[in-house]
Design an enzyme around this catalytic site. Structure first.
Site, PDB file in Angstrom:
ATOM      1  N   ASP A   1       5.037  -3.342  12.053  1.00  0.00           N
ATOM      2  CA  ASP A   1       5.034  -1.891  12.057  1.00  0.00           C
ATOM      3  C   ASP A   1       4.775  -1.455  13.498  1.00  0.00           C
ATOM      4  O   ASP A   1       3.632  -1.328  13.910  1.00  0.00           O
ATOM      5  CB  ASP A   1       3.923  -1.417  11.115  1.00  0.00           C
ATOM      6  CG  ASP A   1       3.851   0.092  11.021  1.00  0.00           C
ATOM      7  OD1 ASP A   1       4.654   0.782  11.678  1.00  0.00           O
ATOM      8  OD2 ASP A   1       2.971   0.584  10.278  1.00  0.00           O
TER       9      ASP A   1
ATOM     10  N   ASP B   1       6.451  11.489   0.181  1.00  0.00           N
ATOM     11  CA  ASP B   1       5.737  10.478   0.959  1.00  0.00           C
ATOM     12  C   ASP B   1       4.310  10.348   0.398  1.00  0.00           C
ATOM     13  O   ASP B   1       3.986  10.931  -0.649  1.00  0.00           O
ATOM     14  CB  ASP B   1       5.770  10.918   2.443  1.00  0.00           C
ATOM     15  CG  ASP B   1       5.726   9.742   3.397  1.00  0.00           C
ATOM     16  OD1 ASP B   1       4.960   8.802   3.136  1.00  0.00           O
ATOM     17  OD2 ASP B   1       6.445   9.765   4.421  1.00  0.00           O
TER      18      ASP B   1
ATOM     19  N   ASP C   1       7.325   1.101   1.245  1.00  0.00           N
ATOM     20  CA  ASP C   1       7.146   1.220   2.696  1.00  0.00           C
ATOM     21  C   ASP C   1       6.008   0.293   3.133  1.00  0.00           C
ATOM     22  O   ASP C   1       5.353  -0.326   2.295  1.00  0.00           O
ATOM     23  CB  ASP C   1       6.804   2.685   2.998  1.00  0.00           C
ATOM     24  CG  ASP C   1       6.980   3.034   4.465  1.00  0.00           C
ATOM     25  OD1 ASP C   1       7.462   2.197   5.239  1.00  0.00           O
ATOM     26  OD2 ASP C   1       6.633   4.170   4.840  1.00  0.00           O
TER      27      ASP C   1
ATOM     28  N   ARG D   1      11.190  -0.792   3.964  1.00  0.00           N
ATOM     29  CA  ARG D   1      11.201  -0.831   5.422  1.00  0.00           C
ATOM     30  C   ARG D   1      11.239  -2.273   5.919  1.00  0.00           C
ATOM     31  O   ARG D   1      12.088  -2.655   6.699  1.00  0.00           O
ATOM     32  CB  ARG D   1       9.999  -0.087   6.013  1.00  0.00           C
ATOM     33  CG  ARG D   1      10.177   0.163   7.509  1.00  0.00           C
ATOM     34  CD  ARG D   1       9.095   1.047   8.080  1.00  0.00           C
ATOM     35  NE  ARG D   1       7.794   0.395   8.031  1.00  0.00           N
ATOM     36  CZ  ARG D   1       6.659   0.964   8.393  1.00  0.00           C
ATOM     37  NH1 ARG D   1       6.654   2.226   8.820  1.00  0.00           N
ATOM     38  NH2 ARG D   1       5.510   0.318   8.311  1.00  0.00           N
TER      39      ARG D   1
ATOM     40  N   ASP E   1      10.526   4.182  11.808  1.00  0.00           N
ATOM     41  CA  ASP E   1       9.987   5.377  12.451  1.00  0.00           C
ATOM     42  C   ASP E   1      10.592   5.590  13.824  1.00  0.00           C
ATOM     43  O   ASP E   1       9.977   5.324  14.851  1.00  0.00           O
ATOM     44  CB  ASP E   1       8.463   5.274  12.533  1.00  0.00           C
ATOM     45  CG  ASP E   1       7.854   5.190  11.142  1.00  0.00           C
ATOM     46  OD1 ASP E   1       8.567   5.491  10.160  1.00  0.00           O
ATOM     47  OD2 ASP E   1       6.676   4.816  11.032  1.00  0.00           O
TER      48      ASP E   1
ATOM     49  N   HIS F   1      14.332  12.741   7.579  1.00  0.00           N
ATOM     50  CA  HIS F   1      12.905  12.470   7.385  1.00  0.00           C
ATOM     51  C   HIS F   1      12.181  12.926   8.642  1.00  0.00           C
ATOM     52  O   HIS F   1      12.770  12.983   9.726  1.00  0.00           O
ATOM     53  CB  HIS F   1      12.697  10.966   7.144  1.00  0.00           C
ATOM     54  CG  HIS F   1      11.288  10.598   6.812  1.00  0.00           C
ATOM     55  ND1 HIS F   1      10.439  11.404   6.100  1.00  0.00           N
ATOM     56  CD2 HIS F   1      10.586   9.458   7.079  1.00  0.00           C
ATOM     57  CE1 HIS F   1       9.265  10.791   5.945  1.00  0.00           C
ATOM     58  NE2 HIS F   1       9.324   9.622   6.530  1.00  0.00           N
TER      59      HIS F   1
END
Ligand SMILES: *[C@@H]1O[C@H](CO)[C@@H](O)[C@H](O)[C@H]1NC(C)=O
Length: 909
Positions: free
Chosen positions: A249, A394, A507, A566, A582, A640
């Site tokens: 991440d 979310d 996610d 993700r 992201d 998003h």
């Protein structure tokens, strides 16, 4: 979703608008002991030798003992012929101290073997053949050469970088006199620190690696996920780090980087106009890949060599380095990009046909605040005639970040909200992350503790890390009982408030751990069966989405699941859609959406998109509009935005902006039948839904570095405009003079002779239909894809230089498994030649559809046409109206009125 919340906070407070990854949070190769060790191997004669006296020849496999000459350690080597022009090369320890790990779910099943024949055998080597391909295996130094027909296409261990670190007991630190032993081992071999984190490495060093060269290739592609160009760059020189595959991440990831991202697909394709060869490195541990790509060296010499036929130097290479596991590599022999990609799909599988609605527009934000917000957003879309299919929630919809619960105040009546939404044909997607809040009384946490569902620390206690809910533990998807339990959580009577129209977003499943090493789980954590996290890391996200997928099937076996993930790995395509995580509201991120998704698509994962508008920060309206326009050409089309960004639903902007976004959305919706057909064809062939230009034009050396263009199937060429303030743009149209390209808006014809400079105002959607294709469309504007099921088709017949074209159309009930279970579908072939359009069924199937043909639009039409006659069984022969439009750029045949279910012909006269 965002990542490290402490960082979010930090950035908000101190550096508000500065956007940059903190590279210090992530290792370089030099900071990673195994990468250092493997990268440090001196090129030269390999320290490994194949003992051909132990050779065993089977029907499909040869096996022999491989010896590490320096340590006298035996390994088992095997080479197997796999159906469809694939070889599998495996090396494992003969009797390892601990079991060596092989990924459990990347392969769709055990690959099908095929016959292998020994051509030649002597003391130094053995040569085998399978189909058109040959492999020469050399004993000393250990090396393999792969030949397609008689052409040398790949050399394994040609530089002697092969390495297999066998498991061994830790050498005693002190001898009896208490004196430290001399060792030339890497200081991080047995334990290693990074920042404040300690990796205890209880099993010691266990890395594997090998170099693979591709003689004659001029480019190498693959290894998603990286925010980089499609063609991989040469690492090492100029300080470029090797491409890293380690699902992470990465907060505010940056462009033009070989840093790891959320997904890992260890496949490469080496390509030249002469041929394409792939290598799938089947390993789920952390992996680094050094690349040598001739694009960064002397390209001209390789092209000259190509033409003159002289031998090139091995200028395209990959050096795979993994922290553990075994050597298990598949050589995909091509010989064309299409073949190599199908070969990869034959191993790791394809995406099952998604529901039709999933190809529509998705509206997401972190977060829609409450039920009224959700309702209002949809009402506004409707009020402004902007189509939307899916609303997303979310993490804030949950009760305190406890997944499988609803916030009791903001989302007090989820069933009513969902019914309100679905009454207008929409769906809902909600987020479910793999970290579980450690809170007394939370049913999931209590169940997990009581039944031992969590991942453990190395000492056997439950692992705790920080994520959205604060203190969290992580479900162990390697444990069959956890998997069973997890599937059940999605049941409608268990996950109260949800309905069949609610789908799932998994996610943070790299997994993201805010206080873990490199924002993930420590490698010495332990999964079911004593597996170290180190072994399985890149597979973890895939392990989560399998029970999600099966849970959704269990919940409702008459709706195809939709899951966004993700984290991803080879094989994820069989279960999920992915996106590029992201990203940011920057032009460079819009530009990257094409090569990033193309790289995924050739890595088997076609169903890919990027957050429209950019997740972090606020796009200006120009960037937002260009993003909506380009985004329609990626399979997954979702907007998003971060919680700190301004609202940017398209209806909030002025009329000009709204109109342009509406035009883009409508173009997307008009082409849904094409997308749907391509997904069906992907399922049956493995062909990617979106394709880089080199895929379709492998002989054209001009296309090998094109990142701004992609092909939707074989019939549309699309361009991403990723610079502000431009009024014209260059576009490369491939295929030569005889390839025709038609602007999809004004139908102007451009022969494929190379680079055009074309007008590119904000009003212009730049894409082209390839002459020779027939594109099925549904042109009636609707509020949602689910309301288009019965709408009639318009066929866009783009004629080639010989005045012919062909295309396909697939349809079914657009949502269930009836197409699979009972062959309830229609797969239709359209053909246009000699002024006649005909349709026929490709498969002997039926589906009782109401859909019919509303229009036929012929691009580049023959001149002098006065009318048209339709003939079909039920209608007999009927006269149809025709008209030329736009200075005879098109000829429209009006209202054929025939059902797509029955074969017909339309003759122009
Ligand atoms: C559902 O729709 C009705 C009618 O528009 C509205 O009054 C109500 O607030 C909505 N409920 C939810 C929970 O969205």
């Amino acid at each position: 979703m965002a990542s490290n919340s402490w960082f979010t906070l930090f950035l908000l407070v101190f550096v508000l608008s500065v956007f940059a990854v903190d590279k210090n949070n992530f290792k370089t190769c030099e900071q990673s002991s195994f990468c250092r060790r493997l990268r440090g191997i001196t090129e030269g004669e390999s320290k490994y030798m194949l003992d051909l006296e132990t050779l065993q020849v089977g029907e499909d496999t040869i096996e022999a003992k491989l010896i590490n000459v320096e340590a006298d350690i035996p390994f088992k080597f095997s080479l197997t012929a796999i159906s469809g022009n694939i070889f599998r090369l495996q090396v494992d320890e003969v009797s390892p101290l601990y079991p060596r790990y092989r990924p459990q779910n990347a392969l769709k099943g055990e690959p099908q073997v095929t016959k292998l024949e020994v051509l030649d055998r002597n003391k130094e080597s053995i040569t085998v053949r399978s189909g058109n391909n040959k492999v020469a295996v050399y004993s000393k130094p250990f090396k393999l050469e792969f030949f397609e027909k008689e052409q040398l296409v790949s050399v394994v261990n040609g530089r002697g970088l092969f390495k297999f670190e066998h498991y061994r007991s830790k050498p005693k630190e002190n001898d009896e006199e208490g004196e430290a032993q001399q060792t030339d081992e890497d200081p991080g071999a047995w334990e290693e620190n990074f920042k404040s984190h300690h990796d205890s490495k209880p099993r010691g060093p266990s890395a594997v690696g090998v170099d693979v060269a591709f003689p004659g290739a001029i480019r190498i592609y693959g290894l998603p996920e990286h925010a980089d160009s499609l063609a991989l760059r040469t690492t090492g020189s100029g300080g470029l780090e090797p491409y890293r595959l380690y699902n992470l991440d990465v907060f505010e990831y940056e462009m033009d980087s070989t840093m790891a991202l959320y997904g890992a697909v260890p496949v490469v394709y080496a390509h030249s106009p002469k041929g394409t060869v792939g290598v799938f490195w089947h390993n789920s541990a952390e992996t680094w890949v050094d690349i040598k790509n001739s694009k960064d060296g002397n390209v001209m010499s390789s092209i000259v060599n190509l033409v003159s036929g002289t031998k090139t130097d091995n200028s395209v290479e990959a050096h795979f380095m993994s922290e553990s596991g075994v050597i298990d590599m598949f050589v995909l022999m091509g010989p064309k990009p299409k073949d190599a990609i199908r070969q990869y799909a034959s191993l790791t599988g394809v995406a099952p046909l998604p529901q039709f609605y999933t190809l529509g527009y998705h509206q997401c934000r972190w977060n829609y605040n409450d039920e009224d917000d959700v309702t209002n957003v949809v009402e506004n879309f409707d009020a402004h005639d902007l189509p939307v299919d899916v609303m997303w929630l979310d993490i804030e919809y949950t009760d305190g970040k406890k997944y499988f619960t609803w916030d009791p105040i903001k989302f007090a009546h989820p069933d009513v909200m969902i019914n309100n939404l679905t009454a207008t044909g929409r769906k809902l997607v909600i987020i479910i992350d793999p970290h579980i809040k450690r809170e007394a009384g939370y049913f999931l946490h209590e169940d997990a503790l009581a039944n031992d569902y969590y991942v453990k620390n190395k000492d056997g206690s439950v692992y705790e890390g920080w994520c959205w809910p604060g203190s969290s533990s992580y479900l162990d998807f390697y444990d069959p009982k956890t998997v069973d339990y997890y599937k059940g959580l999605y049941a409608l009577d268990k996950f109260k408030g949800t309905t069949h129209d609610v789908y799932i977003w998994n996610d943070m499943n790299e997994p993201s751990v805010f206080n873990g090493p490199e924002v993930t789980m420590p490698k010495d954590c332990v999964h079911f069966g004593g597996l170290e996290h180190r072994e399985v890391h890149n597979e973890f996200a895939l392990k989560q989405v399998i029970p999600t997928y099966e849970g959704l099937i269990q919940r409702s076996n008459h709706r195809r699941p939709f899951i966004l993930s993700r984290g991803h790995f080879s094989g994820s395509q069989r279960y999920v859609t992915i996106w590029t995580g992201d990203n940011a509201a920057e032009w460079s991120h819009l530009a990257a959406s094409f090569p990033m998704c193309l790289s995924e698509a050739i890595g088997g994962i076609s169903f890919c998109g990027a957050d429209i508008g950019g997740f972090f920060n606020n796009p200006d309206t120009e960037l937002l509009q260009r993003w909506y326009q380009a985004g329609i050409w990626l399979p997954f089309y979702r907007a998003h935005a971060h919680i700190d960004t301004r609202r940017r639903e398209p209806y909030l902007f002025n009329e000009d902006v709204r109109n342009r976004i509406r035009t883009a959305l409508r173009l997307r919706y008009a082409h849904l039948p094409l997308w749907y057909t391509l997904f069906w064809e992907h399922e049956i062939t493995g062909d990617p839904v979106i394709r880089p230009l080199f895929y379709q034009y492998p002989d054209d050396a001009n296309v090998v570095d094109i990142d701004k263009e992609l092909l939707v199937g074989s019939s549309i060429l699309a361009l991403v405009i990723s610079e502000p303030g431009i009024s014209t743009t260059n576009v490369y149209l491939p295929g030569g003079f005889s390839e025709y390209w038609y602007d999809i808006e004004d139908f102007k014809l451009y022969p494929g002779t190379g680079v055009y400079n074309l007008p590119a105002s904000l009003d212009k959607n730049i894409a082209f239909y390839r002459g020779g294709s027939i594109i099925p469309r549904k042109d009636r504007p609707r509020r949602a894809a689910s309301l288009m099921h019965n709408d009639p088709f318009s066929l866009y017949v783009a004629l080639d230089s010989k005045k012919s074209a062909s295309g396909t159309l697939y349809l079914d009930d657009y949502q269930s498994f009836e197409y699979k279970n009972n062959k309830k579908y229609l797969y239709i072939h359209f053909d246009f030649k000699e002024n006649t359009l005909t349709s026929k069924l490709i498969d002997k199937t039926d589906y009782p559809t109401k859909e019919w043909i509303e229009r036929v639009v012929i691009l580049g039409p023959p001149s002098g046409i006065k009318g048209a006659k339709l003939t079909s069984k039920s209608l007999g022969t009927v006269e149809l109206e025709t008209s030329y439009d736009g200075e005879e750029r098109t000829l429209t045949v009006r209202k054929p009125g025939v059902s797509v279910r029955e074969p017909f012909s339309i003759k122009l006269y």
